[in-house]
Design an enzyme around this catalytic site. Structure first.
Site, PDB file in Angstrom:
ATOM      1  N   LEU A 248       0.822  -1.220   0.000  1.00  0.00           N
ATOM      2  CA  LEU A 248       0.000   0.000   0.000  1.00  0.00           C
ATOM      3  C   LEU A 248       0.855   1.270   0.000  1.00  0.00           C
ATOM      4  O   LEU A 248       0.483   2.267  -0.623  1.00  0.00           O
ATOM      5  CB  LEU A 248      -0.935   0.007   1.216  1.00  0.00           C
ATOM      6  CG  LEU A 248      -1.970  -1.119   1.270  1.00  0.00           C
ATOM      7  CD1 LEU A 248      -2.787  -1.031   2.564  1.00  0.00           C
ATOM      8  CD2 LEU A 248      -2.906  -1.083   0.056  1.00  0.00           C
ATOM      9  N   HIS A 249       1.990   1.248   0.675  1.00  0.00           N
ATOM     10  CA  HIS A 249       2.776   2.486   0.829  1.00  0.00           C
ATOM     11  C   HIS A 249       3.326   3.032  -0.494  1.00  0.00           C
ATOM     12  O   HIS A 249       3.843   4.136  -0.520  1.00  0.00           O
ATOM     13  CB  HIS A 249       3.904   2.311   1.861  1.00  0.00           C
ATOM     14  CG  HIS A 249       4.825   1.158   1.624  1.00  0.00           C
ATOM     15  ND1 HIS A 249       5.015   0.167   2.564  1.00  0.00           N
ATOM     16  CD2 HIS A 249       5.619   0.844   0.582  1.00  0.00           C
ATOM     17  CE1 HIS A 249       5.893  -0.708   2.102  1.00  0.00           C
ATOM     18  NE2 HIS A 249       6.266  -0.327   0.913  1.00  0.00           N
ATOM     19  N   HIS A 250       3.198   2.252  -1.577  1.00  0.00           N
ATOM     20  CA  HIS A 250       3.678   2.763  -2.871  1.00  0.00           C
ATOM     21  C   HIS A 250       2.665   3.668  -3.567  1.00  0.00           C
ATOM     22  O   HIS A 250       2.961   4.224  -4.624  1.00  0.00           O
ATOM     23  CB  HIS A 250       3.996   1.591  -3.815  1.00  0.00           C
ATOM     24  CG  HIS A 250       5.103   0.711  -3.313  1.00  0.00           C
ATOM     25  ND1 HIS A 250       4.897  -0.514  -2.729  1.00  0.00           N
ATOM     26  CD2 HIS A 250       6.442   0.918  -3.285  1.00  0.00           C
ATOM     27  CE1 HIS A 250       6.058  -1.044  -2.386  1.00  0.00           C
ATOM     28  NE2 HIS A 250       7.011  -0.200  -2.706  1.00  0.00           N
TER      29      HIS A 250
END
Ligand code: SAO
Length: 341
Positions: A248-250
């Site tokens: 998700l952090h991308h």
């Protein structure tokens, strides 16, 4: 304020600035040491530059200067011209140690990563992210490097997730591992939950590597792959567990919501979604690794970030979940993020 007056105020000091400007020197020194397998050579008894030169094939002068620098930085101790690895260097940088992690530099300080960071730092700050797709370009070969290099850094968190889901009653039997990379999140679950079957999604070359790792772990008949983009591939249905580890952090909020909606639609009744994320505190300046992680996302992705618990909760609700529950995964700095029904 005069120079003298400035010097008398202990917190006023130009050194952190100069050290920051020269931050690349640390990267260079540690990369050279890892490539020479210096810490292993030292631990095996080559403790002086002359002996190290014979053992590593590098110059005595180069080794003396490198070892002194690594001593300054706390990686080595020096006494009577002899060097010894610090306790942490002995555990993490001696190739014979089971906790060896020198290889993470092959990803974290890969030339492509260094270029994204250092070629034009002000550009991604001005722009609020990388100018192009950067690491998120389709089938970017950097992810092969990740899958080969980063296992020692993430294995602990993978085993932590596996230990957690193995306590569920019943434990998950059909498991989807999105952006599987090396595959060790799914593989760890399959090892902890006898009979669990894993489906892994990632770029074709990456997921082929995950399948090799699964085979080496003895999971041959329990490991399937779906090569392609997680945004395009049909994930299938009826999964007891959808894993989204370090994915998700991308992306920005809306993209994360669409991934979470897709995950939710793939669940069997009672199934659950788990992400693994670097979650900073609300102020985003602690703990150091999750807080510092955001800058990596700024330089290497268009809209990635280190999301706070509140932000993950907003994503969860926008995707139809009721919220998130975070669990620490010590000693890893990452958190298990459970999306609650
Ligand atoms: N669009 C995409 N579809 C599927 N996988 C992707 C996509 N973009 C990046 N990836 C993969 O996302 C992963 C991010 S790194 C995380 C790998 C692993 N889940 C772990 O936690 O260690 C890499 O393996 C990339 O190849």
């Amino acid at each position: 304020m005069s120079r003298e007056a400035l010097a008398s105020v202990s917190e006023i000091n130009p050194e952190p600035f100069i050290e920051a400007v020269l931050g690349f020197r640390d990267t260079a020194a540690i990369k050279a040491a890892i490539d020479l397998d210096l810490f292993t050579a030292l631990a095996e008894g080559a403790t002086e530059p002359a002996a190290l030169a014979i053992r590593t094939g590098a110059s005595e002068r180069g080794l003396r200067i490198l070892c002194d620098y690594l001593t300054l930085k706390g990686f080595l101790a020096k006494a009577d011209g002899r060097y010894a690895p610090s306790p942490s260097s002995a555990v993490f940088l001696d190739r014979r140690s089971p906790a060896y992690m020198g290889g993470v530099a092959d990803f974290l300080a890969a030339p492509e990563m260094m270029a994204l960071f250092l070629d034009d730092p002000v550009s991604y700050v001005r722009h609020g992210g990388s100018l192009g797709l950067a690491n998120m370009a389709p089938e970017n070969p950097i992810w092969i490097k990740f899958a080969k290099a980063m296992v020692p850094l993430v294995l602990g968190s993978a085993q932590g997730v596996a230990a957690e889901v193995a306590t569920w009653s019943p434990p998950p039997r059909r498991v989807l591992d999105i952006a599987a990379g090396h595959g060790f999140f799914g593989i760890s679950v399959a090892k902890a939950v006898p009979g669990a079957a894993i489906v892994a999604v990632d770029w074709p070359d990456v997921v082929a590597l995950a399948a090799e790792n699964a085979k080496a772990a003895g999971l041959d008949g329990r490991y399937a792959t779906l090569p392609g983009s997680a945004f395009d591939v049909d994930w299938g249905r009826d999964f007891d567990l959808v894993l989204l580890p370090n994915f998700l952090h991308h992306f920005d909020h809306d993209t994360c919501v669409s991934l979470l909606e897709k995950a939710r639609a793939s669940l069997a009744p009672g199934g659950r979604v788990i992400a693994v994320e670097q979650v900073p505190d609300a102020e985003r300046i602690s703990p150091p690794w999750p807080a510092g992680f955001a800058l990596i996302m700024l330089a290497t992705t268009q809209r990635g970030d280190a999301y706070t618990e509140a932000e993950l909760g907003d994503m969860a609700r926008d995707a139809g979940f009721s919220g998130v529950a975070l669990t620490a995964l010590p000693p890893s700095p990452a958190s298990l993020v459970l999306f609650e029904a």
